[in-house]
Design an enzyme around this catalytic site. Structure first.
Site, PDB file in Angstrom:
ATOM      1  N   ASN A 107       0.856  -1.186   0.000  1.00 35.00           N
ATOM      2  CA  ASN A 107       0.000   0.000   0.000  1.00 35.00           C
ATOM      3  C   ASN A 107       0.889   1.232   0.000  1.00 35.00           C
ATOM      4  O   ASN A 107       2.003   1.203   0.526  1.00 35.00           O
ATOM      5  CB  ASN A 107      -0.895   0.017   1.242  1.00 35.00           C
ATOM      6  CG  ASN A 107      -1.813   1.245   1.276  1.00 35.00           C
ATOM      7  OD1 ASN A 107      -2.446   1.588   0.294  1.00 35.00           O
ATOM      8  ND2 ASN A 107      -1.844   1.900   2.414  1.00 35.00           N
ATOM      9  N   HIS A 109       0.914   5.110   1.353  1.00 34.08           N
ATOM     10  CA  HIS A 109       0.222   5.976   2.304  1.00 34.08           C
ATOM     11  C   HIS A 109       0.916   7.339   2.288  1.00 34.08           C
ATOM     12  O   HIS A 109       2.149   7.399   2.380  1.00 34.08           O
ATOM     13  CB  HIS A 109       0.272   5.364   3.713  1.00 34.08           C
ATOM     14  CG  HIS A 109      -0.379   6.216   4.745  1.00 34.08           C
ATOM     15  ND1 HIS A 109      -1.742   6.318   4.881  1.00 34.08           N
ATOM     16  CD2 HIS A 109       0.151   7.028   5.693  1.00 34.08           C
ATOM     17  CE1 HIS A 109      -2.018   7.161   5.875  1.00 34.08           C
ATOM     18  NE2 HIS A 109      -0.889   7.609   6.376  1.00 34.08           N
ATOM     19  N   SER A 136       4.881   6.767   2.098  1.00 34.35           N
ATOM     20  CA  SER A 136       5.479   5.487   2.473  1.00 34.35           C
ATOM     21  C   SER A 136       4.803   4.361   1.706  1.00 34.35           C
ATOM     22  O   SER A 136       3.581   4.366   1.533  1.00 34.35           O
ATOM     23  CB  SER A 136       5.274   5.218   3.977  1.00 34.35           C
ATOM     24  OG  SER A 136       5.755   6.305   4.756  1.00 34.35           O
ATOM     25  N   ASP A 145      -2.278   0.835   8.190  1.00 35.67           N
ATOM     26  CA  ASP A 145      -1.088   1.675   7.909  1.00 35.67           C
ATOM     27  C   ASP A 145       0.066   1.388   8.855  1.00 35.67           C
ATOM     28  O   ASP A 145       0.773   2.300   9.289  1.00 35.67           O
ATOM     29  CB  ASP A 145      -1.476   3.168   8.010  1.00 35.67           C
ATOM     30  CG  ASP A 145      -2.536   3.542   6.997  1.00 35.67           C
ATOM     31  OD1 ASP A 145      -3.321   4.476   7.297  1.00 35.67           O
ATOM     32  OD2 ASP A 145      -2.606   2.901   5.933  1.00 35.67           O
TER      33      ASP A 145
END
Ligand code: GRF
Length: 198
Positions: A107, A109, A136, A145
């Site tokens: 992912n 973020h 990130s 996260d």
């Protein structure tokens, strides 16, 4: 050749950069792009790049997150992905879903994690008077996260910055960072990458 699935919720600018990066001797290829929103602008961009797409409207599964995820999983697993990239995907996934891809789900973020998990990250950095902000790329774990960081890109916070001007500066770096992290990850290299604004 690693098979990459990508999930988006909106314009999909990160998805576009990732798909565009997977050419030539790159060790991976995009095999499907999915969204929780049938109107996501990124779906048309994926189609234009020759990538199959699907959409499962989360609004049809009000309050039943497990049912939404079961519907999402069907076309996703049918594409037989090796790696799942969340790219501007704005739905929280349950631990049950995450566990199906743990260790091969990334992912991006828009903060320098572990600072500012969750939303409104740029405004929070500005309000805190941080001299730097950024993005990130991390492995997705059940905690939001919070997974191991695979790469970060740092940008300066400038006087007079608004959340929008900072977001735009960070997004440019996201588009450099995510493709570089995915290329290395597809080769089995999880050495964290740190980029500073060019
Ligand atoms: C970006 O800020 C990204 O960090 C976050 O979603 C925003 C939009 O991304 N994940 P995209 O243009 O849809 O890729």
């Amino acid at each position: 050749m690693k098979r990459i699935a990508l999930l988006i919720s909106g314009g999909g600018s990160n998805m576009v950069k990732l798909v565009e990066s997977m050419t030539g001797d790159h060790p991976a290829r995009a095999v499907i792009v999915g969204s929780n929103d049938p109107a996501a602008g990124g779906l048309a961009k994926a189609t234009a790049m020759g990538v199959s797409t699907f959409a499962i409207d989360h609004r049809n599964y009000k309050g039943d997150r497990a049912a939404f995820e079961a519907a999402l999983l069907q076309p996703l697993l049918a594409a037989e992905p090796d790696i799942l990239c969340l790219a501007g995907f704005m739905r929280i996934l349950t631990p049950a879903f995450v566990q199906k891809f743990e260790g091969r789900m990334l992912n991006i973020h828009p903060s320098l994690l572990p600072k500012y998990p969750g939303l409104h990250t740029h405004q929070r950095a500005i309000d805190a008077g941080d001299p730097e902000a950024g993005a990130s790329v991390h492995l997705v774990t059940p905690e939001l996260d919070a997974g191991p960081i695979l790469g970060q890109a740092r940008v300066p916070v400038l006087p007079g910055d608004t959340a929008d001007t900072l977001a735009a500066r960070v997004l440019i770096q996201e588009h450099r960072l995510y493709p570089e992290v995915l290329r290395r990850f597809a080769l089995g290299d999880q050495t964290p990458i740190l980029l500073t604004a060019a």
